[in-house]
Design a protein around this motif. Structure first.
Motif, PDB file in Angstrom:
ATOM      1  N   THR A 345       0.844  -1.194   0.000  1.00  0.00           N
ATOM      2  CA  THR A 345       0.000   0.000   0.000  1.00  0.00           C
ATOM      3  C   THR A 345       0.878   1.243   0.000  1.00  0.00           C
ATOM      4  N   ALA A 346       1.927   1.226   0.821  1.00  0.00           N
ATOM      5  CA  ALA A 346       2.816   2.384   0.905  1.00  0.00           C
ATOM      6  C   ALA A 346       3.502   2.622  -0.442  1.00  0.00           C
TER       7      ALA A 346
ATOM      8  N   ARG B  18      -1.116   9.735  -5.848  1.00  0.00           N
ATOM      9  CA  ARG B  18      -0.789   9.779  -4.418  1.00  0.00           C
ATOM     10  C   ARG B  18       0.247   8.715  -4.081  1.00  0.00           C
ATOM     11  N   VAL B  19       1.136   9.043  -3.151  1.00  0.00           N
ATOM     12  CA  VAL B  19       2.136   8.066  -2.728  1.00  0.00           C
ATOM     13  C   VAL B  19       2.298   8.086  -1.212  1.00  0.00           C
ATOM     14  N   ALA B  20       2.748   6.970  -0.657  1.00  0.00           N
ATOM     15  CA  ALA B  20       3.048   6.874   0.775  1.00  0.00           C
ATOM     16  C   ALA B  20       4.439   6.296   0.967  1.00  0.00           C
ATOM     17  N   GLU B  44       3.888  -5.357 -19.073  1.00  0.00           N
ATOM     18  CA  GLU B  44       3.116  -4.416 -19.885  1.00  0.00           C
ATOM     19  C   GLU B  44       2.137  -3.625 -19.050  1.00  0.00           C
ATOM     20  N   THR B  45       1.352  -4.344 -18.224  1.00  0.00           N
ATOM     21  CA  THR B  45       0.327  -3.686 -17.424  1.00  0.00           C
ATOM     22  C   THR B  45       0.763  -3.706 -15.958  1.00  0.00           C
ATOM     23  N   PRO B  46       0.949  -2.545 -15.354  1.00  0.00           N
ATOM     24  CA  PRO B  46       1.374  -2.559 -13.949  1.00  0.00           C
ATOM     25  C   PRO B  46       0.305  -3.167 -13.040  1.00  0.00           C
ATOM     26  N   ALA B  47       0.761  -3.755 -11.942  1.00  0.00           N
ATOM     27  CA  ALA B  47      -0.178  -4.281 -10.953  1.00  0.00           C
ATOM     28  C   ALA B  47      -1.026  -3.137 -10.421  1.00  0.00           C
ATOM     29  N   GLU B  48      -2.321  -3.368 -10.324  1.00  0.00           N
ATOM     30  CA  GLU B  48      -3.226  -2.323  -9.807  1.00  0.00           C
ATOM     31  C   GLU B  48      -3.150  -2.308  -8.288  1.00  0.00           C
ATOM     32  N   LEU B  49      -2.160  -1.602  -7.783  1.00  0.00           N
ATOM     33  CA  LEU B  49      -1.993  -1.477  -6.336  1.00  0.00           C
ATOM     34  C   LEU B  49      -2.519  -0.112  -5.915  1.00  0.00           C
TER      35      LEU B  49
END
Lengths: 450, 488
Positions: A345-346, B18-20, B44-49
């Motif tokens: 998440t971070a 947004r980032v943490a 190709e497709t980034p993980a949807e995190l």
């Protein structure tokens, strides 16, 4: 001696004994035959007060070289990575770490939702449809995948690449012996990757699964696309063990035909901790999910139609199925799954890609720099954050000298691969600065030339 | 957030940009990725995190934690799980850099402190259980069971008795026992318990034979009762050529009082996350060390920690008859550190008092609750006991309802519907770390619920009333599994 974890006062005990109508606690042990009763105290050291305890364990801790005293280039399955401060703060919330398996969903929605989110993140990273809530570690997860493949296909032969982590293969061997599964190893070619021709020569329709590691133990990236038709052409399952951080830059195994993807989430927020606890992950297809080992969390609704989460598909598990269960696993690594989840998440969508990219770039820089100084980079196959260097001296000797220079050196591959005696496996993560890499290069050059 | 609202998933809070996190800039020359990896292996497709800020992250997990009950929140008498207090100091110690920041492949001379800790723990667990040697490698209780059974199998095979494949378990056994036997390639034979709630000795006599590999036993058993015929049972099994396996899930009852090794057991596993304050972590990690008698030493997983004549600690890998490896690296080291910190905190007298108080607490609760609930086995219990909800069932209230009603009072319910041999079972383990006041309050609530079953059963049948969700539809969850979030 006072015991701060034992609250019953003498008066409490008296009152309780009175209720029980007995005069001493000893009477509660009258059912234990005299001949098996301990005659004296356990022979272990006397209790330590809290300050004494801190002093004792600080002393033990200080005897260990560690990542805060030395610059680390050791990987080989366990890596030193950036752990955001938030991870520890959240993990230390007692509501998480002092709970157990969420058997009572109404008061465990926090844990259940966190695991549901974790399962989603594992599915996303691996490109698979479903994931479970965690396994003990990458090695046992891989072994369970092989057993599951054998159970699913009804076939007893499993092929494992020699480029799979030696400890994972050792654990696999134990599991396979237990369940009567035959293991066959397939060799590594001069590129440092699994030899496709050798695989074709030994695979047949009695093969339950082929296990590959991506990137493999030597740091090289296996071309899963070349193996997929060989594996599926023999109606075997493709099991891929993967460093999940590498999947920030490498194509997802699910996109390349994997049926089961396993590995260890350690690179995401889990300290090396002398080898554990880490967190095995396990992902597969919807088709195979009812054969999956371990706890699984599912989404549902409560009586008022509100979204909630529960442990589900429990008909696979030991507490219901007993000897017919898909696995004997009960306790898992939930707290570490939570650590991985918080870290993912971070880092989020961007951070995982960025961190993977920095690993790739820095390892490449280190490779080039070593090569420029005349050290031999053994393999030409593409790699991620680890690579093999051939040394002119025994790895243990080189590492001893590196240690004097404040560096934890690489992994001695000769321990597992006799043909690779004198070869070291170096890991370069995002935490290594250019300066540290340059120092390693200088030291290695000096040590091996001397 | 109000109690009656749904909690958003982290994915639903996500907003691009947004980032943490915060990583250093790349300080080496950047190379085109296409020159480092073949095109078809570049993602190709980034993980949807998720994409959230640091405060969003903190609030999210804080909110999740508030929807979770741990020992720190309140009483948690979950039978067989030993939900005792998890000392804070152990969390600090496990995080010392010399423990948390060490690599399992560091040279032995650089990790002498870690090896010394493991060596001492091996020795002290052997002393506590009355065994000769201990492996710290298994990751949990079930892994320990499997490890122990694999050693038993290797032992029989080494003597040309590979036909010994039957593992005898009582019908009160934990589900992991038969499951572990199966994955060790062994078969389970289940024997009944008698009217005392103990193993039926005649049934054991009838079950043993030339195919017996082992008897697997929890003592005290899952009813919380000490198997008082243990010496005779050991004799029966040993005379038949089998070995005795001790499931240490209930070891909290016997520390300093009676050792499995002295009862005749040949193999013991301990659940360090239970008896030795793990913690439980929401489901794990555990640690399941296994102790063995001399005859099984050659088969221990490798490596184990040894000490040479100069007092240096090292990994002993020279074990040709070893059953192999059961887990990667050095077991769940962080849990081993916590357990050792606990043992050093308590010492011999403290551990003895742990079991004495655990047993006193359990008997006190059992006696007081037996006034309103059926006590199926009316004898002295050890660290836990079982009650039956059959009286309440006659009033139309199931044990499940009683468990759910307890949630309204802020308690985690007991283990329910286990062991399988007691109808409407409730298995209650108070542990030694609870005050008498807590026990009394819980007892009062249980007595109140028993009255409610008579006077106002609906309030129990419709419980819980105060939790963030009501009872959940588990049938649909299993029939139409939704195991991950999908963006709409």
């Amino acid at each position: 001696m006072k015991y701060r974890y034992l609250p019953q006062t003498d008066q409490d005990k008296r009152e309780m004994l009175e209720t029980l109508g007995i005069s001493s606690i000893e009477e509660l042990f009258a059912d234990i035959p005299e001949e098996v009763r301990s005659k004296g105290p356990i022979q272990i050291p006397e209790a330590l007060s809290e300050p004494e305890l801190v002093k004792y364990f600080t002393g033990l801790s200080n005897k260990n070289v560690n990542f805060s005293t030395h610059v680390n280039f050791l990987g080989a399955g366990v890596y030193q990575h950036y752990i955001p401060s938030t991870v520890n703060h959240m993990l230390l919330r007692g509501e998480f770490f002092t709970a157990y398996t969420p058997y009572q969903p109404e008061i465990s929605q926090g844990e259940l939702q966190a695991i549901f989110e974790y399962q989603t993140m594992v599915s996303e990273l691996t490109g698979m449809e479903v994931a479970n809530s965690s396994m003990y570690d990458g090695a046992t997860s891989l072994a369970e995948a092989a057993m599951m493949a054998s159970g699913q296909t009804g076939k007893k032969k499993v092929i494992v690449s020699r480029a799979v982590h030696p400890e994972s293969r050792a654990v696999l061997k134990s599991y396979a012996y237990g369940q009567g599964v035959e293991l066959v190893e397939v060799g590594i070619n001069s590129e440092g990757v699994t030899d496709p021709a050798a695989l074709e020569a030994i695979i047949d329709d009695s093969t339950a699964a082929v296990i590959l590691q991506y990137p493999n133990f030597l740091g090289n990236v296996e071309d899963l696309a070349t193996f997929e038709p060989i594996v599926h052409g023999n109606s075997a399952l493709m099991v891929v063990s993967s460093n999940p951080l590498a999947l920030g830059v490498l194509e997802a195994p699910g996109k390349l035909g994997a049926d089961i993807v396993v590995g260890d989430m350690q690179p995401f927020g889990i300290p090396a901790s002398f080898g554990g606890p880490h967190c095995g992950y396990f992902a597969t297809t919807t088709k195979l999910m009812r054969k999956m080992p371990g706890r699984i969390v599912g989404q549902t609704k409560d009586e008022n139609g509100k979204r909630g989460f529960v442990l589900t598909l429990q008909a696979r598990e030991q507490h219901i199925r007993r000897e017919k269960a898909t696995s004997n696993i009960c306790s898992n690594q939930a707290l570490l799954a939570l650590a991985a989840s918080i870290t993912l998440t971070a880092l989020g969508k961007q951070g995982v890609q960025e961190m993977a990219m920095i690993n790739l770039q820095k390892a490449h820089y280190a490779k080039q720099a070593l090569q420029a100084k005349g050290l031999e980079i053994v393999y030409s196959a593409p790699s991620f954050n680890e690579f093999v260097v051939k040394l002119s001296k025994p790895v243990a000797d080189v590492n001893k000298q590196l240690l004097n220079a404040g560096i934890i050196g690489g992994y001695d591959l000769g321990l597992d691969y006799p043909e690779l005696a004198g070869h070291t496996l170096l890991a370069v993560t995002e935490l290594r600065t250019k300066e540290e890499i340059d120092t390693l290069v200088q030291e290695l050059e000096a040590i091996t030339r001397a | 957030m109000r109690n009656d609202q749904e909690k958003a998933l982290i994915f639903e809070m996500s907003k691009p940009g947004r980032v943490a996190y915060n990583l250093p800039e790349l300080d080496v020359p950047e190379v085109d990725v296409a020159s480092l990896l073949p095109k078809h292996l570049i993602r190709e497709t980034p993980a949807e995190l998720p994409e959230v800020s640091e405060l969003q992250l903190v609030r999210h997990y804080t909110e999740l934690s508030r929807r979770n009950h741990g020992v720190d929140n309140g009483f948690y008498p979950l039978g067989s799980c030993t939900m005792k207090y998890n000392p804070k100091i152990n969390e600090d110690i496990a995080r010392y850099p010399g423990f948390a920041q060490t690599h399992p492949y560091q040279p032995e001379e650089t990790v002498q402190g870690a090896l010394e800790l493991l060596y001492n723990l091996q020795e002290e667990l052997a002393e506590i259980t009355g065994m000769d040697s201990v492996t710290l490698q298994p990751a949990a209780g079930a892994a320990g069971e499997w490890t122990g059974l694999m050693m038993i199998r290797a032992y029989h095979e080494s003597r040309g008795e590979g036909h010994r494949t039957k593992v005898i378990v009582p019908n009160s056994a934990h589900g992991t026992n038969p499951a572990s036997a199966a994955v060790a390639g062994l078969e389970t034979v289940t024997i009944p318990s008698d009217e005392r709630g103990l193993v039926d000795i005649q049934a054991l006599r009838d079950a043993v034979g030339s195919d017996t590999a082992a008897l697997m036993l929890t003592n005290p058993n899952t009813l919380g009762l000490f198997e008082e015929d243990i010496v005779e049972m050991a004799q029966i099994v040993h005379e038949a050529g089998g070995l005795l396996y001790y499931d240490g899930a209930n070891a909290n009852a016997i520390l300093g009082i009676a050792r499995p090794g002295d009862m005749g057991f040949d193999v013991v596993h301990l659940n360090l996350h239970k008896t030795f304050t793990g913690p439980h972590g929401g489901g794990g990690p555990g640690a399941g060390p296994v102790g063995v008698k001399k005859i099984l030493e050659p088969f221990l997983p490798k490596p184990i920690v040894a000490k040479n004549a100069e007092g240096m600690f090292y990994w002993d890998n020279d074990r040709p008859q070893s059953m192999g490896r059961v887990k990667g690296y050095n077991g769940n080291f962080g849990i081993l550190v916590r357990a050792y910190s606990y043992i050093r905190t308590m010492g011999p007298e403290g551990l003895l008092q742990v079991s004495q108080n655990a047993v006193l607490n359990a008997n006190y609760m059992m006696r007081r609750l037996a006034t309103a609930y059926q006590l199926p086995y009316d004898r002295v219990c050890k660290h836990e006991f079982v009650l039956s909800g059959v009286l309440q069932k006659k009033l139309g209230v199931r044990t499940l309802d009683i468990a759910k009603r307890l949630l309204d009072f802020g308690y985690h319910p007991p283990t329910i519907y286990f062991p399988l041999i007691v109808d409407e079972c409730m298995m209650i383990e108070p542990t030694e770390t609870e005050t008498k006041e807590t026990l009394d309050e819980f007892i009062d609530v249980m007595l109140q619920i028993a009255r409610e079953c008579e006077e106002n059963p609906e309030i129990v049948q419709e419980a819980p009333h105060t939790t963030v969700v009501k009872r959940l539809d588990e049938a649909t969850a299993a029939r139409k599994p939704v195991l991950r979030y999908q963006a709409q």
